[in-house]
Design an enzyme around this catalytic site. Structure first.
Site, PDB file in Angstrom:
ATOM      1  N   GLY A 144       4.049   7.933  -0.771  1.00 33.85           N
ATOM      2  CA  GLY A 144       3.822   6.496  -0.933  1.00 33.85           C
ATOM      3  C   GLY A 144       2.810   6.179  -2.025  1.00 33.85           C
ATOM      4  O   GLY A 144       2.242   7.076  -2.659  1.00 33.85           O
ATOM      5  N   ALA A 145       2.574   4.884  -2.211  1.00 36.06           N
ATOM      6  CA  ALA A 145       1.652   4.441  -3.272  1.00 36.06           C
ATOM      7  C   ALA A 145       0.256   5.034  -3.060  1.00 36.06           C
ATOM      8  O   ALA A 145      -0.365   5.537  -4.007  1.00 36.06           O
ATOM      9  CB  ALA A 145       1.586   2.906  -3.292  1.00 36.06           C
ATOM     10  N   ARG A 168      13.476  10.382   4.940  1.00 36.69           N
ATOM     11  CA  ARG A 168      14.005   9.946   3.631  1.00 36.69           C
ATOM     12  C   ARG A 168      13.557  10.874   2.513  1.00 36.69           C
ATOM     13  O   ARG A 168      14.209  10.976   1.480  1.00 36.69           O
ATOM     14  CB  ARG A 168      13.526   8.516   3.296  1.00 36.69           C
ATOM     15  CG  ARG A 168      14.106   7.428   4.142  1.00 36.69           C
ATOM     16  CD  ARG A 168      13.560   6.063   3.717  1.00 36.69           C
ATOM     17  NE  ARG A 168      12.157   5.889   4.080  1.00 36.69           N
ATOM     18  CZ  ARG A 168      11.735   5.464   5.269  1.00 36.69           C
ATOM     19  NH1 ARG A 168      12.620   5.123   6.177  1.00 36.69           N
ATOM     20  NH2 ARG A 168      10.445   5.349   5.556  1.00 36.69           N
ATOM     21  N   SER A 169      12.418  11.523   2.712  1.00 36.33           N
ATOM     22  CA  SER A 169      11.855  12.365   1.639  1.00 36.33           C
ATOM     23  C   SER A 169      12.127  13.853   1.856  1.00 36.33           C
ATOM     24  O   SER A 169      11.601  14.687   1.117  1.00 36.33           O
ATOM     25  CB  SER A 169      10.343  12.143   1.550  1.00 36.33           C
ATOM     26  OG  SER A 169      10.079  10.807   1.227  1.00 36.33           O
ATOM     27  N   CYS A 195      -8.646  -2.639   2.161  1.00 35.55           N
ATOM     28  CA  CYS A 195      -9.001  -2.426   0.748  1.00 35.55           C
ATOM     29  C   CYS A 195      -9.854  -3.564   0.171  1.00 35.55           C
ATOM     30  O   CYS A 195     -10.825  -3.330  -0.565  1.00 35.55           O
ATOM     31  CB  CYS A 195      -7.735  -2.246  -0.084  1.00 35.55           C
ATOM     32  SG  CYS A 195      -6.466  -3.469   0.235  1.00 35.55           S
ATOM     33  N   GLY A 208      -0.934  -3.580  -3.420  1.00 28.79           N
ATOM     34  CA  GLY A 208      -1.549  -3.681  -2.101  1.00 28.79           C
ATOM     35  C   GLY A 208      -0.499  -3.657  -1.000  1.00 28.79           C
ATOM     36  O   GLY A 208      -0.798  -3.328   0.143  1.00 28.79           O
ATOM     37  N   LYS A 240      -9.407  -9.599   8.720  1.00 33.26           N
ATOM     38  CA  LYS A 240      -9.923  -8.226   8.525  1.00 33.26           C
ATOM     39  C   LYS A 240     -11.229  -8.292   7.742  1.00 33.26           C
ATOM     40  O   LYS A 240     -12.183  -7.575   8.037  1.00 33.26           O
ATOM     41  CB  LYS A 240      -8.902  -7.376   7.760  1.00 33.26           C
ATOM     42  CG  LYS A 240      -7.700  -6.967   8.585  1.00 33.26           C
ATOM     43  CD  LYS A 240      -6.692  -6.224   7.718  1.00 33.26           C
ATOM     44  CE  LYS A 240      -5.397  -5.998   8.485  1.00 33.26           C
ATOM     45  NZ  LYS A 240      -4.316  -5.483   7.626  1.00 33.26           N
ATOM     46  N   HIS A 263      -7.369  -5.237  -7.101  1.00 34.33           N
ATOM     47  CA  HIS A 263      -7.670  -6.540  -6.515  1.00 34.33           C
ATOM     48  C   HIS A 263      -8.903  -7.111  -7.220  1.00 34.33           C
ATOM     49  O   HIS A 263      -9.850  -6.383  -7.525  1.00 34.33           O
ATOM     50  CB  HIS A 263      -8.006  -6.414  -5.032  1.00 34.33           C
ATOM     51  CG  HIS A 263      -6.843  -6.043  -4.160  1.00 34.33           C
ATOM     52  ND1 HIS A 263      -5.530  -6.081  -4.579  1.00 34.33           N
ATOM     53  CD2 HIS A 263      -6.798  -5.651  -2.855  1.00 34.33           C
ATOM     54  CE1 HIS A 263      -4.736  -5.720  -3.578  1.00 34.33           C
ATOM     55  NE2 HIS A 263      -5.484  -5.445  -2.530  1.00 34.33           N
TER      56      HIS A 263
HETATM   57  P1  NAP Z   1       4.088   2.849   0.838  1.00 36.32           P
HETATM   58  O1  NAP Z   1       4.008   2.938  -0.632  1.00 36.32           O
HETATM   59  O2  NAP Z   1       5.170   2.018   1.442  1.00 36.32           O
HETATM   60  O3  NAP Z   1       4.190   4.339   1.417  1.00 36.32           O
HETATM   61  C1  NAP Z   1       4.437   4.580   2.778  1.00 36.32           C
HETATM   62  C2  NAP Z   1       4.408   6.078   3.055  1.00 36.32           C
HETATM   63  O4  NAP Z   1       4.598   6.256   4.460  1.00 36.32           O
HETATM   64  C3  NAP Z   1       5.537   6.857   2.365  1.00 36.32           C
HETATM   65  O5  NAP Z   1       5.054   8.132   2.029  1.00 36.32           O
HETATM   66  C4  NAP Z   1       6.583   6.942   3.460  1.00 36.32           C
HETATM   67  O6  NAP Z   1       7.412   8.071   3.324  1.00 36.32           O
HETATM   68  C5  NAP Z   1       5.696   7.129   4.661  1.00 36.32           C
HETATM   69  N1  NAP Z   1       6.423   6.773   5.882  1.00 36.32           N
HETATM   70  C6  NAP Z   1       7.008   5.591   6.171  1.00 36.32           C
HETATM   71  N2  NAP Z   1       7.636   5.680   7.364  1.00 36.32           N
HETATM   72  C7  NAP Z   1       7.434   6.931   7.832  1.00 36.32           C
HETATM   73  C8  NAP Z   1       7.849   7.635   9.000  1.00 36.32           C
HETATM   74  N3  NAP Z   1       8.598   7.067   9.944  1.00 36.32           N
HETATM   75  N4  NAP Z   1       7.467   8.938   9.133  1.00 36.32           N
HETATM   76  C9  NAP Z   1       6.723   9.537   8.179  1.00 36.32           C
HETATM   77  N5  NAP Z   1       6.304   8.919   7.043  1.00 36.32           N
HETATM   78  C10 NAP Z   1       6.665   7.632   6.880  1.00 36.32           C
HETATM   79  O7  NAP Z   1       2.747   2.293   1.488  1.00 36.32           O
HETATM   80  P2  NAP Z   1       1.225   2.416   0.944  1.00 36.32           P
HETATM   81  O8  NAP Z   1       0.863   1.210   0.184  1.00 36.32           O
HETATM   82  O9  NAP Z   1       1.048   3.761   0.318  1.00 36.32           O
HETATM   83  O10 NAP Z   1       0.399   2.288   2.299  1.00 36.32           O
HETATM   84  C11 NAP Z   1       0.199   3.389   3.166  1.00 36.32           C
HETATM   85  C12 NAP Z   1      -0.884   3.041   4.177  1.00 36.32           C
HETATM   86  O11 NAP Z   1      -2.116   2.782   3.483  1.00 36.32           O
HETATM   87  C13 NAP Z   1      -0.622   1.775   5.003  1.00 36.32           C
HETATM   88  O12 NAP Z   1      -1.142   1.963   6.290  1.00 36.32           O
HETATM   89  C14 NAP Z   1      -1.401   0.705   4.273  1.00 36.32           C
HETATM   90  O13 NAP Z   1      -1.776  -0.361   5.124  1.00 36.32           O
HETATM   91  C15 NAP Z   1      -2.623   1.502   3.833  1.00 36.32           C
HETATM   92  N6  NAP Z   1      -3.322   0.947   2.673  1.00 36.32           N
HETATM   93  C16 NAP Z   1      -2.634   0.622   1.554  1.00 36.32           C
HETATM   94  C17 NAP Z   1      -3.325   0.116   0.466  1.00 36.32           C
HETATM   95  C18 NAP Z   1      -2.625  -0.272  -0.801  1.00 36.32           C
HETATM   96  O14 NAP Z   1      -3.317  -0.784  -1.694  1.00 36.32           O
HETATM   97  N7  NAP Z   1      -1.329  -0.067  -0.942  1.00 36.32           N
HETATM   98  C19 NAP Z   1      -4.714  -0.027   0.524  1.00 36.32           C
HETATM   99  C20 NAP Z   1      -5.379   0.328   1.691  1.00 36.32           C
HETATM  100  C21 NAP Z   1      -4.663   0.824   2.754  1.00 36.32           C
HETATM  101  P3  NAP Z   1       8.887   7.952   2.626  1.00 36.32           P
HETATM  102  O15 NAP Z   1       8.620   7.966   1.144  1.00 36.32           O
HETATM  103  O16 NAP Z   1       9.564   9.178   3.102  1.00 36.32           O
HETATM  104  O17 NAP Z   1       9.489   6.685   3.100  1.00 36.32           O
END
Ligand code: NAP
Length: 339
Positions: free
Chosen positions: A20-21, A47-48, A136, A167, A220, A249
């Site tokens: 993921g991101a 999926r991965s 974040c 985000g 939050k 941000h």
């Molecule tokens: P993202 O890009 O959608 O990535 C999600 C990740 O979770 C992917 O690696 C996905 O794997 C995996 N995943 C989803 N469903 C799953 C399952 N059933 N079993 C195992 N793995 C699974 O999301 P993200 O932005 O990286 O966010 C990830 C977490 O960090 C979230 O909790 C978010 O709230 C937190 N966060 C994000 C940010 C931000 O700026 N983006 C900042 C702070 C905190 P696949 O590729 O296989 O689908």
């Protein structure tokens, strides 16, 4: 910020949501900061399956997350959403790992420390298996205001955010790219991930609005600020907005303190604070911008002015890479404290 110093103990690390991101940034950060790794296990969804990710010239397999994924793991960095954290964190802890969780699942649990190393790093010691990484937007704000709080306690914060597409993860970025390309080609912007058109637009943060009229992201900021700062008296009035920026941000922050703090005093404290780079060139009209905070570990702080409407107020503008300081970097810094 410097790379971490060479550390004695080496760790087996699992990254949950490695594709993921945030997960991708965790891998880059572990490498860049020379984290003392014994082994690295990459976990994601079905999926991965069969995917491989490059880490230090080696292609590592992505394994499908299950309750059995954590044997031999010392630290599990969870970045796969709150549902996965709720389902699998206990299994990781039972297997002997310390979980550093990027999701909102455990942040307000009194047994779980909520940690920004520059602000309350010592709270890591209180963990009982899980440490939460804050929201974040809150992390970026608190890195910027903690040096001011240390001069004189902050009574009130009024903050407006300008939050980027990433985000909302990889799908948020895809939405902004796709809609922008569509609009430039003369086609309508089709909302998929977000409710509203995103290209050439901005809108109130896409989380659910509560009964008090504030959305989840805003609440939050209120609740996590008090927990991290160990100060339930801080009043926070947030307005969170998504803007069509891919990464980082930005936040307009006004603080009201117990006593008047001058701009010079604030600048002096911010200039030597950890995790901050002051960008405050009035003559050149050069202040924090997402383009300059992208890929940076430091939070950029500038536009430091007296609040003309309040005797003890200061106004700031802040930019931080929320994928790094708001997520991946903060999680890796917490893991470094564990080492
Ligand atoms: P993202 O890009 O959608 O990535 C999600 C990740 O979770 C992917 O690696 C996905 O794997 C995996 N995943 C989803 N469903 C799953 C399952 N059933 N079993 C195992 N793995 C699974 O999301 P993200 O932005 O990286 O966010 C990830 C977490 O960090 C979230 O909790 C978010 O709230 C937190 N966060 C994000 C940010 C931000 O700026 N983006 C900042 C702070 C905190 P696949 O590729 O296989 O689908």
């Amino acid at each position: 910020m410097q790379e971490s110093k060479k550390m004695g103990k080496k760790m087996n690390v699992a990254v949950v949501g490695a594709t993921g991101a945030v997960g991708v940034e965790v891998l880059k950060t572990l490498d860049k900061r020379n984290f003392p790794l014994k082994g690295l296990r990459l976990l994601a969804s079905a999926r991965s399956e069969n995917r491989r990710l490059l880490f230090r010239d080696e292609e590592l397999p992505v394994e499908v997350l299950s309750a059995d994924s954590f044997q031999g793991i010392d630290v599990a960095l969870f970045c796969a959403g709150a549902a996965r954290s709720r389902e699998f964190a206990a299994a990781a802890v039972a297997a002997g790992a310390v979980v550093v969780d990027n999701s909102s699942a455990f942040r307000m649990d009194p047994k779980v420390p909520l940690v920004v190393p520059e602000v309350n790093g010592e709270d890591v010691r209180k963990h009982q298996g899980i440490i939460a990484n804050p929201n974040c937007t809150t992390t970026i704000m608190l890195v910027a205001v903690k040096p001011l709080y240390d001069i004189s306690p902050i009574r009130r914060i009024v903050v407006s955010t300008y939050q980027s597409a990433s985000g909302a993860g990889a799908k948020g970025m895809d939405e902004l790219w796709t809609q922008t390309a569509d609009v430039l080609a003369g086609k309508p912007a089709k909302p998929v991930t977000f409710q509203h058109p995103y290209a050439f637009n901005l809108f109130s943060h896409n989380t659910t609005i509560g009964e008090n009229g504030y959305n989840e992201e805003e609440m939050k900021m209120v609740n996590e600020t008090r927990k991290i700062m160990h100060d339930d008296t801080i009043q926070v009035c947030p307005t969170c907005v998504r803007v069509p920026v891919l990464r980082s941000h930005a936040e307009s922050i006004v603080v009201e303190q117990a006593r008047k703090v001058s701009v010079d005093e604030a600048l002096a404290a911010l200039s030597k604070a950890p995790g901050i780079k002051v960008v405050d060139d009035r003559a050149a009209n050069h202040f924090p911008m997402p383009n300059e905070s992208n890929d940076q570990y430091d939070v950029l702080v500038g536009r430091i002015r007296e609040d003309l409407s309040c005797a003890n107020g200061l106004a700031l503008f802040v930019c931080g890479d929320q994928l790094l300081k708001g997520a991946a970097l903060n999680a890796v810094q917490i893991a470094e404290l564990l080492v």
